[in-house]
Design an enzyme around this catalytic site. Structure first.
Site, PDB file in Angstrom:
ATOM      1  N   ASN A   1       0.528 -21.216 -17.762  1.00 58.68           N
ATOM      2  CA  ASN A   1       1.833 -21.273 -18.422  1.00 58.68           C
ATOM      3  C   ASN A   1       2.391 -19.883 -18.678  1.00 58.68           C
ATOM      4  O   ASN A   1       3.581 -19.630 -18.475  1.00 58.68           O
ATOM      5  CB  ASN A   1       1.746 -22.051 -19.736  1.00 58.68           C
ATOM      6  CG  ASN A   1       1.901 -23.542 -19.552  1.00 58.68           C
ATOM      7  OD1 ASN A   1       2.368 -24.009 -18.532  1.00 58.68           O
ATOM      8  ND2 ASN A   1       1.487 -24.290 -20.566  1.00 58.68           N
TER       9      ASN A   1
ATOM     10  N   GLU B   1      -3.730 -29.976 -22.135  1.00 53.36           N
ATOM     11  CA  GLU B   1      -4.377 -30.054 -20.827  1.00 53.36           C
ATOM     12  C   GLU B   1      -5.658 -30.872 -20.880  1.00 53.36           C
ATOM     13  O   GLU B   1      -6.528 -30.737 -20.028  1.00 53.36           O
ATOM     14  CB  GLU B   1      -4.652 -28.644 -20.288  1.00 53.36           C
ATOM     15  CG  GLU B   1      -5.758 -27.887 -20.991  1.00 53.36           C
ATOM     16  CD  GLU B   1      -5.335 -27.218 -22.300  1.00 53.36           C
ATOM     17  OE1 GLU B   1      -6.191 -26.537 -22.891  1.00 53.36           O
ATOM     18  OE2 GLU B   1      -4.190 -27.362 -22.751  1.00 53.36           O
TER      19      GLU B   1
ATOM     20  N   ASP C   1       3.614 -27.635 -16.041  1.00 53.53           N
ATOM     21  CA  ASP C   1       3.862 -29.084 -16.039  1.00 53.53           C
ATOM     22  C   ASP C   1       3.509 -29.690 -14.682  1.00 53.53           C
ATOM     23  O   ASP C   1       2.930 -30.778 -14.610  1.00 53.53           O
ATOM     24  CB  ASP C   1       5.316 -29.383 -16.378  1.00 53.53           C
ATOM     25  CG  ASP C   1       5.637 -29.173 -17.858  1.00 53.53           C
ATOM     26  OD1 ASP C   1       4.696 -28.948 -18.654  1.00 53.53           O
ATOM     27  OD2 ASP C   1       6.836 -29.235 -18.203  1.00 53.53           O
TER      28      ASP C   1
ATOM     29  N   ASP D   1     -10.879 -31.036 -19.314  1.00 51.94           N
ATOM     30  CA  ASP D   1     -10.012 -30.038 -19.903  1.00 51.94           C
ATOM     31  C   ASP D   1      -9.776 -28.966 -18.839  1.00 51.94           C
ATOM     32  O   ASP D   1     -10.730 -28.476 -18.229  1.00 51.94           O
ATOM     33  CB  ASP D   1     -10.690 -29.431 -21.146  1.00 51.94           C
ATOM     34  CG  ASP D   1      -9.826 -28.405 -21.822  1.00 51.94           C
ATOM     35  OD1 ASP D   1      -9.079 -28.790 -22.731  1.00 51.94           O
ATOM     36  OD2 ASP D   1      -9.897 -27.224 -21.433  1.00 51.94           O
TER      37      ASP D   1
END
Length: 171
Positions: A120, A155, A129, A112
């Site tokens: 973001n 993620e 991305d 993770d």
């Protein structure tokens, strides 16, 4: 084709019934001409049927290929191009059965990306991305052939490592 075959059968039956009552050779010749014409019709229809069946088979083969491609695409994460959760579940189930059968080790690594939301928020989703693509690429580049990499969502990623001990998985 069935209709053509039925017409041909009817013609043969009529010819057979008529032949028994014919007395003149020219009448026999007339029936022979009729049968020859009917035979040519059925041969033409059979060629047409063969052509249509071959075209149908080619279409079926193309549909099978399209279906196979669609099934493969449905098992990939569109952003990272690694397996998705559905593929992971399928691969993991298969690998667990194989590991039990061969009494070989099997490891599952879950990863993770910490604080991914901050990336973001600070740099925007396109940069986030790209981070996901780079991370998944790094996972793929660092596993061996039978290992499976998948994006679980967001993620979160998983790597299934067949024939791998805990120590090697940790490494």
């Amino acid at each position: 084709y069935i209709d053509t075959n039925n017409r041909y059968t009817d013609s043969l039956n009529r010819a057979q019934a008529t032949l028994g009552s014919i007395a003149k050779p020219d009448q026999v010749w007339g029936i022979v001409k009729l049968l020859m014409a009917e035979n040519e019709k059925i041969r033409t229809d059979a060629r047409d049927l063969k052509t249509r069946l071959e075209a149908s088979q080619a279409h079926i083969d193309q549909l099978k290929e399209n279906l196979s491609q669609a099934e493969q695409v449905s098992l990939l994460d569109p952003l990272t191009n690694v397996g998705n959760r559905r593929r992971l579940e399928s691969e993991l189930a298969r690998m667990v059965v194989a590991a039990h059968a061969s009494e070989s080790p099997l490891c599952l690594v879950l990863a993770d990306l910490d604080n991914f939301k901050r990336i973001n928020d600070k740099f925007g989703r396109p940069i986030g991305d790209e981070v996901l693509k780079l991370f998944s690429s790094a996972l793929v580049q660092n596993v061996k052939g039978r290992d499976a990499v998948a994006r679980l969502g967001g993620e979160e990623f998983a790597v299934v490592l067949p024939d791998t001990t805990m120590g090697n998985a940790y490494h």
